[in-house]
Design a protein around this motif. Structure first.
Motif, PDB file in Angstrom:
ATOM      1  N   LEU A 132       0.805  -1.215   0.000  1.00 45.79           N
ATOM      2  CA  LEU A 132       0.000   0.000   0.000  1.00 45.79           C
ATOM      3  C   LEU A 132       0.842   1.271   0.000  1.00 45.79           C
ATOM      4  CD1 LEU A 132      -2.852  -0.941   2.497  1.00 45.79           C
ATOM      5  CD2 LEU A 132      -2.895  -0.986   0.004  1.00 45.79           C
ATOM      6  N   GLY A 133       2.089   1.186   0.412  1.00 45.15           N
ATOM      7  CA  GLY A 133       2.948   2.350   0.416  1.00 45.15           C
ATOM      8  C   GLY A 133       3.712   2.557  -0.878  1.00 45.15           C
ATOM      9  N   ASP A 134       3.610   1.608  -1.816  1.00 45.46           N
ATOM     10  CA  ASP A 134       4.325   1.708  -3.090  1.00 45.46           C
ATOM     11  C   ASP A 134       3.527   2.485  -4.124  1.00 45.46           C
ATOM     12  OD1 ASP A 134       6.376   0.322  -2.005  1.00 45.46           O
ATOM     13  OD2 ASP A 134       6.241  -1.425  -3.336  1.00 45.46           O
ATOM     14  N   ARG A 135       4.226   2.887  -5.188  1.00 43.06           N
ATOM     15  CA  ARG A 135       3.615   3.544  -6.330  1.00 43.06           C
ATOM     16  C   ARG A 135       3.711   2.631  -7.544  1.00 43.06           C
ATOM     17  NH1 ARG A 135       5.702   7.296  -2.946  1.00 43.06           N
ATOM     18  NH2 ARG A 135       4.673   9.336  -2.778  1.00 43.06           N
ATOM     19  N   TRP A 136       3.080   3.089  -8.646  1.00 45.12           N
ATOM     20  CA  TRP A 136       3.109   2.305  -9.878  1.00 45.12           C
ATOM     21  C   TRP A 136       4.545   2.101 -10.363  1.00 45.12           C
ATOM     22  CZ3 TRP A 136       2.257   4.052 -15.502  1.00 45.12           C
ATOM     23  CH2 TRP A 136       2.051   2.934 -16.327  1.00 45.12           C
ATOM     24  N   SER A 137       5.400   3.105 -10.187  1.00 42.27           N
ATOM     25  CA  SER A 137       6.794   2.980 -10.601  1.00 42.27           C
ATOM     26  C   SER A 137       7.486   1.839  -9.863  1.00 42.27           C
ATOM     27  CB  SER A 137       7.541   4.292 -10.359  1.00 42.27           C
ATOM     28  OG  SER A 137       7.475   4.663  -8.989  1.00 42.27           O
ATOM     29  N   ASP A 138       7.125   1.634  -8.589  1.00 45.22           N
ATOM     30  CA  ASP A 138       7.698   0.521  -7.836  1.00 45.22           C
ATOM     31  C   ASP A 138       7.225  -0.813  -8.396  1.00 45.22           C
ATOM     32  OD1 ASP A 138       9.018   2.192  -5.868  1.00 45.22           O
ATOM     33  OD2 ASP A 138       7.024   2.602  -5.065  1.00 45.22           O
ATOM     34  N   ALA A 139       5.953  -0.872  -8.786  1.00 44.45           N
ATOM     35  CA  ALA A 139       5.425  -2.103  -9.373  1.00 44.45           C
ATOM     36  C   ALA A 139       6.117  -2.407 -10.705  1.00 44.45           C
ATOM     37  CB  ALA A 139       3.919  -1.993  -9.577  1.00 44.45           C
ATOM     38  N   LEU A 140       6.353  -1.373 -11.511  1.00 43.18           N
ATOM     39  CA  LEU A 140       7.033  -1.559 -12.795  1.00 43.18           C
ATOM     40  C   LEU A 140       8.467  -2.030 -12.594  1.00 43.18           C
ATOM     41  CD1 LEU A 140       5.783   1.589 -14.782  1.00 43.18           C
ATOM     42  CD2 LEU A 140       4.997  -0.790 -15.009  1.00 43.18           C
ATOM     43  N   ALA A 141       9.141  -1.460 -11.593  1.00 49.30           N
ATOM     44  CA  ALA A 141      10.526  -1.839 -11.331  1.00 49.30           C
ATOM     45  C   ALA A 141      10.618  -3.242 -10.741  1.00 49.30           C
ATOM     46  CB  ALA A 141      11.175  -0.835 -10.380  1.00 49.30           C
ATOM     47  N   GLY A 142       9.581  -3.636  -9.998  1.00 54.49           N
ATOM     48  CA  GLY A 142       9.624  -4.937  -9.332  1.00 54.49           C
ATOM     49  C   GLY A 142       9.326  -6.117 -10.236  1.00 54.49           C
ATOM     50  N   GLY A 143       8.205  -6.050 -10.951  1.00 50.39           N
ATOM     51  CA  GLY A 143       7.829  -7.195 -11.780  1.00 50.39           C
ATOM     52  C   GLY A 143       7.293  -6.813 -13.136  1.00 50.39           C
ATOM     53  N   GLY A 144       7.326  -5.513 -13.460  1.00 56.17           N
ATOM     54  CA  GLY A 144       6.827  -5.060 -14.743  1.00 56.17           C
ATOM     55  C   GLY A 144       5.327  -4.810 -14.720  1.00 56.17           C
ATOM     56  N   ALA A 145       4.819  -4.301 -15.828  1.00 55.99           N
ATOM     57  CA  ALA A 145       3.402  -3.929 -15.910  1.00 55.99           C
ATOM     58  C   ALA A 145       2.480  -5.116 -15.709  1.00 55.99           C
ATOM     59  CB  ALA A 145       3.132  -3.264 -17.256  1.00 55.99           C
ATOM     60  N   PHE A 146       2.939  -6.329 -16.076  1.00 56.53           N
ATOM     61  CA  PHE A 146       2.075  -7.505 -15.978  1.00 56.53           C
ATOM     62  C   PHE A 146       2.494  -8.433 -14.844  1.00 56.53           C
ATOM     63  CE2 PHE A 146       1.978  -6.053 -20.390  1.00 56.53           C
ATOM     64  CZ  PHE A 146       0.613  -5.881 -20.561  1.00 56.53           C
ATOM     65  N   GLY A 147       3.347  -7.918 -13.960  1.00 59.41           N
ATOM     66  CA  GLY A 147       3.701  -8.687 -12.775  1.00 59.41           C
ATOM     67  C   GLY A 147       2.562  -8.709 -11.773  1.00 59.41           C
ATOM     68  N   ALA A 148       2.812  -9.335 -10.626  1.00 54.91           N
ATOM     69  CA  ALA A 148       1.751  -9.473  -9.618  1.00 54.91           C
ATOM     70  C   ALA A 148       1.274  -8.111  -9.131  1.00 54.91           C
ATOM     71  CB  ALA A 148       2.266 -10.312  -8.454  1.00 54.91           C
ATOM     72  N   ALA A 149       2.225  -7.231  -8.794  1.00 51.27           N
ATOM     73  CA  ALA A 149       1.837  -5.898  -8.332  1.00 51.27           C
ATOM     74  C   ALA A 149       1.329  -5.045  -9.493  1.00 51.27           C
ATOM     75  CB  ALA A 149       3.026  -5.208  -7.658  1.00 51.27           C
ATOM     76  N   GLY A 150       1.954  -5.172 -10.666  1.00 52.75           N
ATOM     77  CA  GLY A 150       1.515  -4.410 -11.829  1.00 52.75           C
ATOM     78  C   GLY A 150       0.088  -4.717 -12.215  1.00 52.75           C
ATOM     79  N   ALA A 151      -0.319  -5.974 -12.039  1.00 48.61           N
ATOM     80  CA  ALA A 151      -1.686  -6.368 -12.383  1.00 48.61           C
ATOM     81  C   ALA A 151      -2.707  -5.653 -11.516  1.00 48.61           C
ATOM     82  CB  ALA A 151      -1.841  -7.882 -12.243  1.00 48.61           C
ATOM     83  N   VAL A 152      -2.343  -5.358 -10.266  1.00 50.14           N
ATOM     84  CA  VAL A 152      -3.249  -4.617  -9.379  1.00 50.14           C
ATOM     85  C   VAL A 152      -3.502  -3.231  -9.953  1.00 50.14           C
ATOM     86  CG1 VAL A 152      -3.506  -3.583  -7.086  1.00 50.14           C
ATOM     87  CG2 VAL A 152      -2.557  -5.900  -7.330  1.00 50.14           C
ATOM     88  N   TYR A 153      -2.427  -2.590 -10.414  1.00 49.71           N
ATOM     89  CA  TYR A 153      -2.576  -1.259 -11.013  1.00 49.71           C
ATOM     90  C   TYR A 153      -3.355  -1.315 -12.321  1.00 49.71           C
ATOM     91  CZ  TYR A 153       0.392   1.072  -7.636  1.00 49.71           C
ATOM     92  OH  TYR A 153       0.891   1.615  -6.477  1.00 49.71           O
ATOM     93  N   LEU A 154      -3.134  -2.350 -13.121  1.00 49.12           N
ATOM     94  CA  LEU A 154      -3.890  -2.476 -14.364  1.00 49.12           C
ATOM     95  C   LEU A 154      -5.390  -2.564 -14.074  1.00 49.12           C
ATOM     96  CD1 LEU A 154      -1.686  -4.946 -16.480  1.00 49.12           C
ATOM     97  CD2 LEU A 154      -1.926  -2.461 -16.740  1.00 49.12           C
TER      98      LEU A 154
END
Length: 240
Positions: A132-154
């Motif tokens: 909850l403290g991360d941003r979309w940029s963190d999700a992109l850096a961690g696993g990409g747009a289609f990673g586990a965190a990126g999918a939440v943002y999508l």
């Protein structure tokens, strides 16, 4: 820890049996709905104001014809009409303004590693795989747009796009019905200075939510998405 942080944590504890690791995210959604419920009377008042402004449009159109060659007199006449009927051209802004303190509290709460000298434990919570403290940029850096965190943002972006498209169509229809679009050189809705320019930009403002969701911490993004979706449903009911 602040009273606000304790409230979120207490809500998260209550929701823990249902949402497990995502209980804090569910608490934010619930908190948002409570905030919107508190300002709902103001939203109803804003809806009444919008209907009153729409009812004035035939008289405003007559004033435009009467003072077509005198913009200053037109502006004064329309403002006098609003004052006479006790209708404010900007009354619909109040509910949104009153929500800003809650948004900034959430932003601060989930952007600070410490609160009142104590470690901010809320930053350890997640929505599925996204902290909850991360941003979309963190999700992109961690696993990409289609990673586990990126999918939440999508998923959040998809919700925002659907709501924004609905708001876009509804805002354009509302502005058209209120008589906001006027010929070049004329004053805008109610002849309020600058309001014509605002009317041109307003239908696109819903899409700006995408930028907000992308740059703020996920907790604040949840607040924005929930509040925006609430607004769409609320307006559909109040302005039907």
């Amino acid at each position: 820890m602040s009273v606000f942080a304790r409230l979120v944590e207490q809500l998260a504890e209550l929701l823990q049996p249902l949402f497990h690791a995502s209980a804090a995210a569910a608490a934010i959604v619930l908190f948002t709905m409570l905030v919107r419920l508190l300002v709902h009377p103001l939203s109803r008042a804003a809806a009444r104001g919008q209907k009153a402004r729409t009812a004035l449009q035939p008289r405003i159109a007559e004033l435009r014809r009467k003072h077509a060659k005198n913009p200053e007199r037109l502006q004064k006449a329309v403002l006098e009409l609003h004052a006479e009927e006790k209708v404010s051209p900007l009354s619909g802004c109040l509910p949104s303004l009153l929500q800003l303190p809650a948004f900034f509290l959430l932003y601060h709460l989930f952007s600070s590693s410490t609160i009142g000298g104590e470690r901010n434990e809320l930053l350890t919570h997640e929505l599925l795989a996204a902290p909850l403290g991360d941003r979309w940029s963190d999700a992109l850096a961690g696993g990409g747009a289609f990673g586990a965190a990126g999918a939440v943002y999508l998923a959040l972006f998809a919700v925002v796009l659907v709501v924004a498209a609905y708001n876009f169509r509804r805002t354009r229809r509302t502005l058209a019905e209120s008589g906001a679009p006027v010929p070049a050189g004329a004053e805008g809705e109610g002849a309020v200075p600058g309001l014509a320019a605002v009317g041109k930009v307003m239908p696109f403002m819903s899409f700006a939510t995408l930028i907000t969701v992308a740059v703020v911490p996920l907790a604040a993004a949840l607040y924005v998405v929930t509040s925006t979706a609430w607004s769409a449903v609320e307006r559909a009911v109040l302005y039907r």
